[in-house]
Design a protein around this motif. Structure first.
Motif, PDB file in Angstrom:
ATOM      1  N   PHE A 284     -10.267 -30.518 -24.686  1.00  0.00           N
ATOM      2  CA  PHE A 284     -11.277 -29.467 -24.837  1.00  0.00           C
ATOM      3  C   PHE A 284     -12.653 -29.962 -24.405  1.00  0.00           C
ATOM      4  CE2 PHE A 284      -9.318 -26.527 -28.312  1.00  0.00           C
ATOM      5  CZ  PHE A 284      -8.135 -26.474 -27.587  1.00  0.00           C
ATOM      6  N   LEU A 285     -12.827 -31.286 -24.416  1.00  0.00           N
ATOM      7  CA  LEU A 285     -14.131 -31.863 -24.072  1.00  0.00           C
ATOM      8  C   LEU A 285     -14.414 -31.839 -22.580  1.00  0.00           C
ATOM      9  CD1 LEU A 285     -14.066 -34.954 -26.473  1.00  0.00           C
ATOM     10  CD2 LEU A 285     -15.443 -32.878 -26.744  1.00  0.00           C
ATOM     11  N   ILE A 286     -13.366 -31.832 -21.752  1.00  0.00           N
ATOM     12  CA  ILE A 286     -13.611 -31.952 -20.306  1.00  0.00           C
ATOM     13  C   ILE A 286     -12.842 -30.960 -19.457  1.00  0.00           C
ATOM     14  CG2 ILE A 286     -14.247 -34.406 -20.406  1.00  0.00           C
ATOM     15  CD1 ILE A 286     -11.363 -35.003 -19.403  1.00  0.00           C
ATOM     16  N   TYR A 287     -11.879 -30.225 -20.026  1.00  0.00           N
ATOM     17  CA  TYR A 287     -11.059 -29.330 -19.215  1.00  0.00           C
ATOM     18  C   TYR A 287     -11.885 -28.111 -18.813  1.00  0.00           C
ATOM     19  CZ  TYR A 287      -7.117 -26.329 -17.875  1.00  0.00           C
ATOM     20  OH  TYR A 287      -6.255 -25.507 -17.188  1.00  0.00           O
ATOM     21  N   PRO A 288     -12.161 -27.919 -17.524  1.00  0.00           N
ATOM     22  CA  PRO A 288     -13.099 -26.875 -17.098  1.00  0.00           C
ATOM     23  C   PRO A 288     -12.605 -25.456 -17.312  1.00  0.00           C
ATOM     24  CG  PRO A 288     -12.060 -27.895 -15.187  1.00  0.00           C
ATOM     25  CD  PRO A 288     -11.674 -28.718 -16.382  1.00  0.00           C
ATOM     26  N   LEU A 289     -11.310 -25.283 -17.598  1.00  0.00           N
ATOM     27  CA  LEU A 289     -10.781 -23.948 -17.857  1.00  0.00           C
ATOM     28  C   LEU A 289     -10.442 -23.742 -19.324  1.00  0.00           C
ATOM     29  CD1 LEU A 289      -8.558 -23.316 -14.716  1.00  0.00           C
ATOM     30  CD2 LEU A 289     -10.897 -22.592 -15.157  1.00  0.00           C
ATOM     31  N   GLY A 290     -10.914 -24.620 -20.186  1.00  0.00           N
ATOM     32  CA  GLY A 290     -10.741 -24.416 -21.616  1.00  0.00           C
ATOM     33  C   GLY A 290     -11.640 -23.281 -22.086  1.00  0.00           C
ATOM     34  N   PRO A 291     -11.086 -22.236 -22.709  1.00  0.00           N
ATOM     35  CA  PRO A 291     -11.913 -21.100 -23.134  1.00  0.00           C
ATOM     36  C   PRO A 291     -13.097 -21.500 -24.012  1.00  0.00           C
ATOM     37  CG  PRO A 291      -9.597 -20.519 -23.287  1.00  0.00           C
ATOM     38  CD  PRO A 291      -9.649 -21.992 -22.963  1.00  0.00           C
ATOM     39  N   ALA A 292     -12.906 -22.468 -24.901  1.00  0.00           N
ATOM     40  CA  ALA A 292     -14.001 -22.877 -25.786  1.00  0.00           C
ATOM     41  C   ALA A 292     -15.159 -23.474 -24.988  1.00  0.00           C
ATOM     42  CB  ALA A 292     -13.493 -23.888 -26.816  1.00  0.00           C
ATOM     43  N   LEU A 293     -14.843 -24.328 -24.020  1.00  0.00           N
ATOM     44  CA  LEU A 293     -15.891 -24.956 -23.222  1.00  0.00           C
ATOM     45  C   LEU A 293     -16.560 -23.949 -22.297  1.00  0.00           C
ATOM     46  CD1 LEU A 293     -17.468 -27.430 -22.379  1.00  0.00           C
ATOM     47  CD2 LEU A 293     -15.606 -28.062 -20.833  1.00  0.00           C
ATOM     48  N   ILE A 294     -15.767 -23.068 -21.695  1.00  0.00           N
ATOM     49  CA  ILE A 294     -16.330 -22.048 -20.805  1.00  0.00           C
ATOM     50  C   ILE A 294     -17.328 -21.176 -21.542  1.00  0.00           C
ATOM     51  CG2 ILE A 294     -15.791 -19.957 -19.505  1.00  0.00           C
ATOM     52  CD1 ILE A 294     -13.154 -21.210 -18.692  1.00  0.00           C
ATOM     53  N   ALA A 295     -16.906 -20.663 -22.695  1.00  0.00           N
ATOM     54  CA  ALA A 295     -17.775 -19.756 -23.455  1.00  0.00           C
ATOM     55  C   ALA A 295     -18.994 -20.476 -24.009  1.00  0.00           C
ATOM     56  CB  ALA A 295     -16.978 -19.104 -24.585  1.00  0.00           C
ATOM     57  N   SER A 296     -18.811 -21.698 -24.516  1.00  0.00           N
ATOM     58  CA  SER A 296     -19.938 -22.453 -25.078  1.00  0.00           C
ATOM     59  C   SER A 296     -20.979 -22.770 -24.010  1.00  0.00           C
ATOM     60  CB  SER A 296     -19.424 -23.747 -25.724  1.00  0.00           C
ATOM     61  OG  SER A 296     -18.533 -23.471 -26.782  1.00  0.00           O
TER      62      SER A 296
END
Length: 397
Positions: free
Chosen positions: A141-153
């Motif tokens: 979740f810290l680096i995956y560019p298509l993780g919804p949490a990271l995208i939205a944050s």
């Protein structure tokens, strides 16, 4: 005073309701804050702004498609093929199998990787297996560019996902090292396989997963869309088509995956987040918060961690911390280092939280207790928070 009361009630409702339904919590908080700080007409204007923003709509659509890609890969057995054909040592397998499955935003997904951790974990204590399953499942979740949490944050913070990854990558590596030192060292390095290696089983599902970020990066370098999310939407759509082709799924199977994954739920979370954000920014709360004098490390480390802990979520704390940061500093974009520290702090709280569904199902599956789970995860979590605290003092004070 009314603004502060409204803000407090809204955040309390968000924290409580989001434990059961994150989207409902977001919308409820937005409605309460909007109707207590502005006219209903002004509130409806902010709702209209959210639901007519092509960037937000694209983001909602792409996270829904990502969920469907995950569901297709899992239901068709392609994800199992990927994991079973990784010919690596036991320690890397224990880390990578939950991590790869964690790339798929699936409800109750920790139960998918738990049997793999159980079968390869040997004589490890149940609490150790439970922490491995949760810690490494979410570490990407810290680096995956298509993780919804990271995208939205990143979107809330006014940043591009790809701008944040270089700053999050060292924290990701630290998390891997801490996981190895405190968790993986307890097991042997031997791994046994019952089936022959299949290059097809490894490369095909891996290609489907990697197609989206690769297409996104290539399109961003070639074209200049007015809405950056358009390229990401195209990328995940290509992954969706590839997943359908590889699985051979037709309408009947697709309906079953849709029923299981409920992709509209992921889209509603995004719409709820940005409805709350737009209402918050026009409620008078940013000006009130901006008048407060508190050290930034308290916000990006302590408050971020506590919100991750009490909500068992990433999106909900991000929807609180980053708007407060923007209001407090009077800026339009969160500095990337501040984003990385805050996001990492939320992540650590999220990984510990007994409210986090993956924690509870892992504790149940491995027949351990919350107390033993917390004792086992405390050392890497404490070191992680010390790292976050030091970064915030050196770079943000």
């Amino acid at each position: 005073m009314l603004t502060w009361i409204s803000l407090g009630i809204s955040l309390l409702l968000l924290l409580i309701i989001s434990q059961k339904d994150l989207a409902l919590g977001m919308f409820t908080a937005a409605v309460v804050m909007g109707l207590t700080t502005m006219s209903w007409r002004a509130f409806l204007v902010q709702v209209g702004v959210t639901f007519s923003d092509p960037s937000v709509l694209s983001l909602a659509g792409l996270v829904a498609i990502i969920a469907m890609v995950g569901g297709i890969l899992e239901e068709s057995g392609e994800m199992e093929n990927l994991v079973s054909n990784m010919r690596i040592g036991k320690r890397p397998f224990l880390a990578s199998s939950p991590a790869l499955l964690g790339m798929l935003p699936m409800p109750g997904g920790a139960l998918l990787s738990a049997p793999m951790v159980e079968s390869s974990g040997g004589s490890l204590a149940g609490s150790t297996k439970a922490v491995i399953n949760v810690w490494f499942r979410h570490i990407l979740f810290l680096i995956y560019p298509l993780g919804p949490a990271l995208i939205a944050s990143a979107k809330i913070a006014g940043l591009s996902v790809y701008d944040t990854i270089p700053y999050l990558a060292p924290l990701f590596l630290i998390s891997v090292l801490l996981g190895y030192f405190f968790l993986l060292r307890e097991t042997s390095t031997q791994m046994e396989y019952s089936d022959d290696f299949s290059a097809r089983g490894l490369l095909i599902p891996l290609g489907v997963i990697l197609l989206a970020p690769i297409a996104d990066i290539v399109l961003k370098s070639v074209f200049s869309f007015s809405v950056p999310e358009y390229t990401t939407l195209i990328g995940v759509s290509l992954s969706f088509v590839a997943a359908l082709f590889v699985s051979g799924y037709g309408l009947s199977e697709l309906r079953q995956v849709t029923k299981k994954m409920e992709p509209w739920g992921f889209a509603l979370i995004v719409l709820g987040m940005f409805t709350f954000l737009n209402v918050f920014q026009n409620s008078g709360a940013p000006e009130a918060i901006g008048s407060l004098a508190f050290p930034l490390p308290v916000l990006v480390v302590v408050i971020a961690f506590l919100l991750g802990l009490v909500t068992g979520r990433i999106q909900a704390p991000a929807s609180i911390v980053f708007p407060i940061f923007l209001a407090r500093q009077g800026v339009g974009t969160v500095p990337v280092m501040a984003f990385a520290v805050a996001y990492f702090s939320i992540f650590v709280g999220y990984a510990i939280s007994p409210i986090h569904p993956c924690v509870s199902v892992s504790v149940e599956f491995f027949e351990t207790s919350i107390g033993d789970y917390v004792k086992k995860i405390a050392p890497p979590a404490v070191v992680s928070m010390l790292v976050a605290g030091l970064l915030s003092i050196f770079f943000l004070s």
